[in-house]
Design a protein around this motif. Structure first.
Motif, PDB file in Angstrom:
ATOM      1  N   ASP A  88      -5.640  45.502  24.716  1.00 27.74           N
ATOM      2  CA  ASP A  88      -6.375  44.469  25.435  1.00 27.74           C
ATOM      3  C   ASP A  88      -6.290  44.706  26.939  1.00 27.74           C
ATOM      4  O   ASP A  88      -5.439  45.466  27.419  1.00 27.74           O
ATOM      5  N   ARG A 141     -11.325  35.664  29.011  1.00 29.05           N
ATOM      6  CA  ARG A 141     -11.894  36.928  29.467  1.00 29.05           C
ATOM      7  C   ARG A 141     -12.801  36.668  30.671  1.00 29.05           C
ATOM      8  O   ARG A 141     -13.546  35.688  30.684  1.00 29.05           O
ATOM      9  N   HIS A 155     -19.878  33.549  24.760  1.00 26.49           N
ATOM     10  CA  HIS A 155     -18.504  33.926  24.447  1.00 26.49           C
ATOM     11  C   HIS A 155     -17.860  32.721  23.773  1.00 26.49           C
ATOM     12  O   HIS A 155     -17.902  31.611  24.315  1.00 26.49           O
ATOM     13  N   ASN A 168     -17.266  39.281  21.275  1.00 28.88           N
ATOM     14  CA  ASN A 168     -17.298  38.124  22.163  1.00 28.88           C
ATOM     15  C   ASN A 168     -16.765  36.866  21.484  1.00 28.88           C
ATOM     16  O   ASN A 168     -16.983  35.752  21.969  1.00 28.88           O
TER      17      ASN A 168
END
Length: 353
Positions: free
Chosen positions: A100, A212, A312, A338
């Motif tokens: 990540d 994010r 998202h 997403n």
């Protein structure tokens, strides 16, 4: 198979494509070792149930700590996929996994002692538990979680998400929303009587559920104590100034199961029209004074209501709700990459060892 002469380690795990090397000591699983090094290895439950830590074994020998087929399907197993949290090493290995990319460097998990300072009843089965720590807790990201244990009473730790963003906490105080799981040892103890002033151990932070960086529309979905990490994420978005459209669908059974309404209204005010909080009740009695939405959350994930393909999505709550919501979102055009989620699992959801 090494039989009685199985080597104990430590062994090295080479991670591609990042090129990182991790030393895995005897008694450690692969995920523990990666997190101890501060790597952003995808994970959530850490007990072999969520599947987030799946990775491909390229070379080397391992020992599965549980049956991977509980989570991985036949094609994944044939392709050499494993669960890092359920993998001990029997030789040096090479694995393939996309790490990540957190917005800041992750803190290594740490265990700190503290005391329960207050307990506030939010609904009939959810409590807000505040803990004062003996020292500063490592920096965590909104959406992450910690493990709690009660020294001398409940030594096996349980996982709970932080209920506030890091910006909203003091350096040595943290809060959790904890739902009473019928028959659950920890939550039955906690909800059984007033546990204020009781010692507790907190270990963390853990988890790869965080915000994010993006200006894309954001759809949050939660139920029950899944409010905690979503609330923390929304506090972070609020502190950043709401540069995106955000909708939060919160599923509950009846009006009595709604909570944090005042907190949501404050965020609505700070959102300047960019945030909408929408509770959905599934078991509200007919004829009540409820004028809001009724039904299941998936009934209201509609393309004409949201910009679904460009959205998202952040989901937290029970597995059934998460799975059905993901299916609806994907069918509506949301890319899997997403969709970010944290399934709240209790002992009934865990794989057999």
């Amino acid at each position: 198979m090494f039989g009685l002469f199985a080597p104990k380690g430590p062994f090295s795990a080479k991670i591609s494509p990042s090129g990182d090397n991790v030393e895995v000591k005897a008694g450690e699983n692969l995920l523990q070792a990666a997190l101890s090094k501060g790597l952003a290895f995808p994970h959530n439950c850490r007990v072999g149930s969520c599947g987030e830590c799946r990775c491909k074994l390229v070379k080397g020998k391992i020992k599965p700590l549980s049956d991977f087929s509980y989570v991985l399907d036949g094609k994944e197993l044939d392709a050499g996929m494993i669960l890092a949290c359920q993998t001990s090493l029997r030789s040096d290995v090479e694995i393939e996994v996309k790490l990540d990319t957190p917005p800041v460097a992750l803190s290594q998990p740490k265990t700190i002692e503290g005391v329960i300072t207050s307990i506030r009843q939010l609904t009939h089965d959810i409590q807000e538990v505040s803990i004062k720590l003996n020292e500063t807790f490592p920096n965590y990201l909104a959406g992450q979680y910690a493990e709690l244990s009660i020294p001398g009473i409940i030594e096996k730790p349980r996982s709970y998400s932080f209920a506030t963003s890091p910006d909203a906490k003091s350096q040595d105080s943290i809060k959790f929303f904890i739902r009473h799981v019928p028959g659950g040892e920890f939550t039955s103890w906690l909800h059984g009587q007033n546990r204020e002033s009781h010692p507790v151990k907190v270990t963390g932070p853990y988890g790869s559920f965080w915000l994010r960086e993006s200006n894309a529309p954001m759809l949050c979905i939660a139920g029950g104590s899944g409010m905690a990490p979503i609330k923390a994420l929304l506090e972070q978005v609020s502190s950043q100034g709401f540069n995106r459209q955000v909708v939060y669908l919160f599923g509950a059974r009846t009006q009595a199961d709604l909570y944090c309404i005042d907190d949501m209204q404050k965020i609505v005010q700070m959102g300047n029209g960019n945030f909408n909080f929408i509770p959905v009740l599934s078991r509200e009695p007919e004829g009540s004074d409820w004028s809001g939405l009724r039904g299941q959350i998936t009934d209201f994930i509609l393309p004409n209501a949201f910009d679904i393909p460009n959205t998202h999505a952040y989901l937290c709550g029970p597995p059934g709700m998460i799975d059905s919501s993901i299916e609806t979102l994907v069918n509506g055009g949301v890319q899997n990459t997403n969709i970010f989620y944290d399934k709240f699992l209790d002992s009934s959801h865990l794989p057999k060892k």
